[in-house]
Design an enzyme around this catalytic site. Structure first.
Site, PDB file in Angstrom:
ATOM      1  N   ARG A  39       0.828  -1.212   0.000  1.00 15.59           N
ATOM      2  CA  ARG A  39       0.000   0.000   0.000  1.00 15.59           C
ATOM      3  C   ARG A  39       0.864   1.264   0.000  1.00 15.59           C
ATOM      4  O   ARG A  39       0.470   2.277  -0.586  1.00 15.59           O
ATOM      5  CB  ARG A  39      -0.935   0.004   1.213  1.00 15.59           C
ATOM      6  CG  ARG A  39      -2.091  -0.973   1.069  1.00 15.59           C
ATOM      7  CD  ARG A  39      -3.015  -0.922   2.252  1.00 15.59           C
ATOM      8  NE  ARG A  39      -4.217  -1.718   2.015  1.00 15.59           N
ATOM      9  CZ  ARG A  39      -5.195  -1.870   2.890  1.00 15.59           C
ATOM     10  NH1 ARG A  39      -5.102  -1.280   4.073  1.00 15.59           N
ATOM     11  NH2 ARG A  39      -6.250  -2.604   2.610  1.00 15.59           N
ATOM     12  N   LYS A 201     -17.497 -15.446   4.613  1.00 19.59           N
ATOM     13  CA  LYS A 201     -18.938 -15.209   4.668  1.00 19.59           C
ATOM     14  C   LYS A 201     -19.457 -14.474   3.447  1.00 19.59           C
ATOM     15  O   LYS A 201     -18.783 -13.622   2.874  1.00 19.59           O
ATOM     16  CB  LYS A 201     -19.281 -14.409   5.932  1.00 19.59           C
ATOM     17  CG  LYS A 201     -19.091 -15.207   7.217  1.00 19.59           C
ATOM     18  CD  LYS A 201     -19.705 -14.465   8.387  1.00 19.59           C
ATOM     19  CE  LYS A 201     -19.700 -15.333   9.633  1.00 19.59           C
ATOM     20  NZ  LYS A 201     -20.373 -14.667  10.761  1.00 19.59           N
ATOM     21  N   GLY A 353      -7.755  -7.906   1.241  1.00 21.67           N
ATOM     22  CA  GLY A 353      -6.492  -8.212   1.898  1.00 21.67           C
ATOM     23  C   GLY A 353      -6.104  -9.675   1.840  1.00 21.67           C
ATOM     24  O   GLY A 353      -4.954 -10.027   1.565  1.00 21.67           O
ATOM     25  N   GLY A 377     -13.273  -3.252   2.328  1.00 23.68           N
ATOM     26  CA  GLY A 377     -14.672  -2.843   2.409  1.00 23.68           C
ATOM     27  C   GLY A 377     -15.046  -1.855   1.327  1.00 23.68           C
ATOM     28  O   GLY A 377     -16.141  -1.908   0.758  1.00 23.68           O
TER      29      GLY A 377
END
Length: 406
Positions: A39, A201, A353, A377
């Site tokens: 990053r 999930k 990630g 996200g």
């Protein structure tokens, strides 16, 4: 609507000006040393560009979740060291975010110099998007640049509140590239469009998955996402991870899109994560006393066969618990198949990630993927059609035709 980028402003606009650059340097640090600096490296082109144009560069980022408390282990001191190495010049660091020391350091900045502020989240006002704190940050600079796509889904002081106070609020090169590739994937992917989704999930990925599954020509599912679909299909999944809340949606999706959804046909199973002595490959139904931890070799071969040729591919989420050698083969094969598809001409986009870590684990080079997204996200929300506050606040090219044409 595309956003104005740092390169859209004339060079003369930067000379001697204070430019605040919000970056996402939320990187893993172990024993005081950065273990993965991807990053940071991705933001270097924007910082270099501003340095070359003799701007006074002020860098802001967060690290971890200190929740408004000063935690020494989350100080940005290690980042200052690494950033100085990457830029080839000393980066100044006061150890503060606001206050007299920061003001003095900024006043003393010379053209082409860089100052790194301390962890923004040491102040609760950052995540609260506090107006006073936003104004304090905004007072440090003349121009605002967002190069932190990974935090652009948060309406925080440094990603939204302070930006309101600038005439020029621009996208950095990292954000610009993210928007370029992710918009293409979301709105108009090249055909055939293959979506690969894994991880734990469905709930975390639901909006993105709903949007992508409709557009995709093929959807390959692994990890806990696949076991939710397999259970919805009536298959035995043993003690495998499952998202019970999403079983109804999975059933509906299989009914509507079943012809393009590919599920595992074999599995690497074990008694538990800790008990791997009975690790084996198993077809079809998994007994109640066993748990699936990776796609099996038949599935890996099936998926690799589908990941071929031109078109576009989006991959988010590993096929299993790839961090453990016994359960890494499926994810590794998928990663290498995606890399091969890139060489064959496909536009490949990888995000999240865990997925980036999986690519590294498979020894796939950055150059073997068209675009590796820094978002987690933010990536999922963007692909799900949600407007990101940190992006929406930036200047639109269409509304500033004089600069856009520059």
């Amino acid at each position: 609507m595309s956003k104005l980028v740092v390169s859209d402003l004339p060079d003369s606009e930067y000379k001697g000006k204070r430019v605040f650059v919000r970056v996402d340097f939320n990187v893993p640090i172990r024993d005081g040393k950065i273990s993965e600096d991807y990053r940071i490296r991705r933001a270097i082109p924007t910082i270099d560009y501003l340095i070359e144009r003799k701007a006074k560069v002020i860098i802001g980022t967060h690290l971890g979740r200190p929740k408004g408390i000063v935690i020494p282990g989350l100080s940005l001191k290690p980042i200052q060291t690494r950033l100085s190495e990457l830029l080839g010049k000393s980066v100044k660091f006061t150890g503060d975010v606001i206050g007299s020391r920061v003001k003095k350091a900024i006043a003393a900045l010379k053209q082409g110099e860089v100052l790194l502020l301390e962890n923004l989240r040491f102040h609760k006002e950052e995540t609260d998007n506090d107006p006073k704190f936003s104004s304090q940050l905004a007072s440090f600079a003349d121009i605002y640049v967002n190069d932190a796509f990974g935090t652009s889904h948060r309406k925080h002081a440094s990603t939204y509140g302070m930006a309101l106070e600038f005439d020029h609020k621009l996208a950095g090169f990292l954000v610009s590239r993210e928007l370029q590739f992710l918009t293409r994937i979301r709105e108009n992917p090249e055909r055939p469009f293959i979506v690969i989704v894994g991880g734990g999930k469905i709930k975390d990925k639901i909006n993105a998955l709903k949007n992508l599954i409709e557009k995709a020509d093929k959807v390959l599912l692994g990890g806990g996402v696949a076991y939710t679909f397999l259970k919805a299909k009536g298959m035995g999944i043993g003690n495998s991870i499952v998202d019970e809340e999403m079983l109804g949606w999975a059933k509906q999706s299989l009914k509507k899109y079943g012809d393009k959804i590919y599920l595992p046909i074999d599995h690497v199973v074990a008694g538990s994560f800790e008990n791997r002595k009975n690790c084996m490959v198993m077809d079809d139904n998994i007994p109640d006393d066993l748990q699936g931890f990776d796609i099996g070799p038949k599935t890996a071969a099936l998926f690799a066969h589908q990941i071929q040729g031109t078109g576009s591919i989006f991959w988010g989420g590993p096929m299993g618990v790839f961090e453990v050698g016994d359960f890494s083969a499926g994810t590794t094969q998928v990663a290498r198949a995606v890399a091969l598809a890139t060489w064959r001409g496909a536009t490949t986009v990888v995000g999240g990630g865990e997925t980036i870590a999986a690519v590294r684990n498979a020894e796939v080079l950055d150059s073997e993927i068209t675009h590796i997204s820094t978002g987690g996200g933010a990536l999922l929300e963007f692909l799900g059609g949600v407007e990101l506050p940190g992006i929406s606040i930036l200047e639109d090219k269409e509304k500033n035709t004089s600069l856009a044409a520059n």
